[in-house]
Write a protein that holds these residues in place. Structure first.
Motif, PDB file in Angstrom:
ATOM      1  N   GLU A 157      49.248  38.732  20.098  1.00 43.47           N
ATOM      2  CA  GLU A 157      49.371  40.053  19.333  1.00 43.47           C
ATOM      3  C   GLU A 157      48.266  41.015  19.525  1.00 43.47           C
ATOM      4  O   GLU A 157      48.382  42.101  19.115  1.00 43.47           O
ATOM      5  N   HIS A 199      52.711  49.179  19.294  1.00 40.84           N
ATOM      6  CA  HIS A 199      52.691  47.820  19.072  1.00 40.84           C
ATOM      7  C   HIS A 199      53.623  47.153  19.944  1.00 40.84           C
ATOM      8  O   HIS A 199      53.491  46.506  20.540  1.00 40.84           O
ATOM      9  N   GLU A 200      54.998  47.609  19.494  1.00 44.06           N
ATOM     10  CA  GLU A 200      55.970  46.722  20.096  1.00 44.06           C
ATOM     11  C   GLU A 200      56.399  47.193  21.674  1.00 44.06           C
ATOM     12  O   GLU A 200      56.427  46.329  22.454  1.00 44.06           O
ATOM     13  N   HIS A 237      53.900  44.973  23.714  1.00 48.73           N
ATOM     14  CA  HIS A 237      54.520  43.890  23.948  1.00 48.73           C
ATOM     15  C   HIS A 237      55.573  44.108  25.456  1.00 48.73           C
ATOM     16  O   HIS A 237      55.317  43.272  26.116  1.00 48.73           O
TER      17      HIS A 237
HETATM   18 ZN   LIG Z   1      53.667  42.094  17.657  1.00 50.12          ZN
END
Ligand SMILES: [Zn+2]
Length: 700
Positions: A498, A469-470, A473
């Motif tokens: 997100e 997830h991170e 980004h």
């Molecule tokens: Zn996030």
């Protein structure tokens, strides 16, 4: 060492940080002064008004991100303090610029001129217009003064709320017996008074370990109640904040704060969000009730087997504990055993390979260890640095430089806790020449403890999907190409940003990716094998790859606790939308947030709560209501609609398919917030976004 472009250096001192921020602030003022004195509404055009503002903003954001980054990672507390001060000055500058009547008149003239602009320029202009409106420039003197006062008061309330949370030092003492079941590594880290009492704090690492593992219900109860009553002084602060927000929204001409907050989102209608949440609630609550019955049965069996009494209830402090047991018993997934297949360094290398393969990128690590010639290029000896290249374009090999990626993996004093990805520099293409003059730098921050022995740090499966997830980004940051830094990478509408990362999480629930990521730690090298044998004399080492039945069990277990997990988010989302949509200001003044929080929690989760004061004030420890997610928390659910659809239709059958990965990169990630996010998804999917995949994923 040859660098594609000079990399950033992290040599900021408290003085240099404040000097540089002052320089950028002065420059912003002088650009706006110059526009205000040389341009008139008759001569104002995009090229002579918006473009110089955008040039200045590009430079300012490029410098600002780095100056603000220090507060998260610097080993020097004075540097961190200067960085926080710079952040405050920049945000005050933004308010100041957003209130400039002279420049706003010129921007309005450009808007009225209705020039033929491309999408990114048009979005910039509209955004600027919206900002003036939201700052109340259309209001009379008195109202504007009041707005400024409210904004200042809100800033103070937020600071106090966050300070109370971060400085909270509550703890509760237990004997070793009362902590039966607590994982050894957590127990080993507890402070003791030397007389058999162990201090347990209310930090998430402690509370989640107790609630998930400790066998004694009384211990879990104490920790649960202690946690939700640890910051009661935040209740009046929260209530003050939403009364102020409501007043400001009404002054500005909105019906409530939610309407104000949704104005710059993809979905602008609070009613549509209310309907969406209600729809999820209707479908998910029955699923939650079934899940609770199953857990309750498990609890009854356990209590009977141990000959303990049973009051027939299932409490909030039972949920994590029995959810974990359920996964272990019904799906044969022991998460501690599974973690032995996810050694940290191995996982990071494979994860980068997966992203490289999927999206046509190459990550070249730059040696930055102690004593190396590049030591000054990082802020700490543990930090890893990569030069990231593009190695794929229309079937040809290109080696275009994309940017720098950093990974700050281990915890240390003063470092930002948790997992996140932070921008160090946003990138941008020169708006006048269309060449990429500034490349992004981004940093993945994690806090996995450094292993003191030759046994590597092991990640849980939940660490794994959070890493995806991170880093998602971070990848968004690296591949983005926009002319205006304010649209770079994840700088999209809040209810979209997100979605790409939520989609990447789902890769960690596929056989293909799990097979690539998993490697038994004892088989990494001869040294590891010896270390493993030392721990397990005479035993046979497990297989090098994750056994197929463990993967199957994991995949089947993913829906086991999903309904209850998302009902918790739904509870917060509905609470957040309710307090920010009072029918009148009078009503806002009369909301009892504790009553509302606890009543919604019971109705939505359907789990037994403690009576009266012991129900606590869960809203007082929920920082998102002050960190920009006010009337916005719902987006963690609504962006799942996009994430599920993109994943199910393009990746679930073959997660590592480069063709789709490249299209996703080009259509969804690359344009950041410079084009309508919904349009990007529409092009990628070849149709409108639908909610079927979201329903299937939720199991409703
Ligand atoms: Zn996030």
């Amino acid at each position: 060492m040859q660098f594609p472009l000079p990399p950033p250096v992290f040599t900021g001192t408290p003085e240099s940080i404040l000097q540089e921020s002052q320089h950028l602030i002065d420059q912003a003022r002088s650009v706006q002064d110059s526009i205000a004195t040389t341009i008139t509404p008759d001569t104002a055009a995009f090229a002579n008004t918006l473009l110089p503002i955008a040039h200045e903003q590009n430079e300012r954001l490029y410098g600002r991100h780095m100056l603000e980054f220090y507060q998260n990672v610097s080993t020097d507390d004075k540097v961190r303090e200067a960085s926080r001060k710079a952040e405050k000055q920049f945000s005050e500058l933004e308010t100041e610029l957003g209130m400039r009547e002279d420049v706003s008149r010129l921007v309005k003239a450009v808007y009225d001129r209705n020039e033929d602009l491309d999408e990114e320029c048009r979005r910039l202009l509209e955004r600027q217009m919206l900002e003036y409106k939201r700052n109340g420039l259309h209001l009379g003197e008195e109202d504007r003064k009041r707005l400024q006062q409210i904004s200042k008061e809100l800033g103070d309330v937020k600071a106090q709320f966050e300070k109370n949370l971060s400085e909270e030092k509550g703890s509760v003492d237990f004997t070793k017996e009362e902590l039966d079941g607590l994982p050894d590594d957590v127990f080993a880290g507890l402070e003791s008074d030397g007389e058999g009492q162990y201090h347990l704090s209310f930090r998430p690492a402690h509370t989640s370990a107790v609630l998930g593992h400790v066998k004694i219900a009384g211990t879990r109860r104490k920790v649960y109640i202690g946690n939700v009553t640890k910051c009661n002084e935040n209740v009046p602060l929260l209530e003050k904040a939403f009364i102020l927000r409501d007043e400001a929204a009404r002054l500005l001409g909105y019906s409530n704060h939610a309407e104000y907050r949704l104005e710059d989102k993809m979905e602008k209608s609070p009613q549509k969000i209310n309907d969406f949440l209600e729809d999820v609630r209707l479908k998910l609550v029955p699923k939650g009730r079934v899940a609770i019955e199953r857990l309750k049965q498990l609890k009854t069996e356990g209590l009977t087997a141990r000959g303990e009494g049973n009051d027939g209830k299932f409490y909030l402090w039972d949920q994590s504990y029995y959810s974990r047991i359920l996964v272990q018993r019904d799906y044969a997934v022991d998460h501690e055993k599974l973690a032995e297949y996810f050694p940290l360094d191995w996982v990071i290398e494979r994860m980068l390979e997966i992203f490289a393969e999927l999206m046509g990128m190459a990550f070249h690590q730059i040696p930055t260890g102690r004593g190396s010639e590049n030591e000054e290029l990082v802020w700490h000896g543990d930090v890893r640095m990569f030069a990231v290249y593009d190695d794929f374009e229309e079937g040809e090999v290109h080696k275009d430089f994309l940017g720098y990626l950093y990974m700050d993996v281990h915890p240390r004093a003063g470092k930002r806790p948790g997992l996140c990805d932070l921008s160090i520099h946003p990138g941008y293409i020169n708006p006048s020449t269309s060449t990429r003059t500034h490349h992004p730098s981004t940093c993945l921050i994690t806090n996995f403890p450094k292993s003191p022995t030759s046994k590597p740090t092991l990640l849980t499966h939940s660490d794994l999907w959070q890493l995806f997830h991170e880093l998602g980004h971070g990848i968004h940051d690296l591949v983005s190409k926009t002319r205006f830094a304010c649209f770079h990478g994840p700088e999209t509408a809040q209810d979209f940003c997100e979605a790409p990362s939520q989609m990447l999480e789902k890769f960690c629930w596929t056989r293909e990716v799990l097979q690539v990521l998993g490697r038994y730690w004892g088989s990494l090298s001869d040294e590891h094998r010896q270390a493993w044998q030392g721990e397990h004399p005479g035993e046979d080492i497990p297989s090098e790859t994750i056994p197929a039945d463990l993967i199957e069990g994991l995949l089947q277990s993913q829906t086991a606790n999903r309904a209850l997990f998302w009902l918790q988010s739904l509870h917060i989302a509905i609470f957040d939308m309710t307090i920010h949509q009072p029918k009148s200001h009078e009503q806002a003044r009369n909301i009892n947030t504790t009553k509302l929080w606890n009543a919604l929690k019971s109705a939505i989760l359907g789990i037994d709560a403690p009576e009266g004061d012991e129900g606590g004030h869960g809203q007082a420890i929920f920082g998102h209501l002050f960190s920009g997610y006010d009337a916005g928390f719902y987006s963690c659910l609504s962006s799942q609609v996009y994430a599920c659809d993109m994943f199910a239709s393009k990746f679930s059958a073959d997660p590592l398919k480069r063709e789709e990965g490249m299209r996703w990169r080009r259509e969804v990630l690359e344009k950041g917030g410079s084009r309508d996010e919904m349009e990007g998804m529409r092009v990628f999917l070849g149709r409108e976004v639908g909610s079927e995949a979201f329903g299937a994923w939720l199991g409703v």
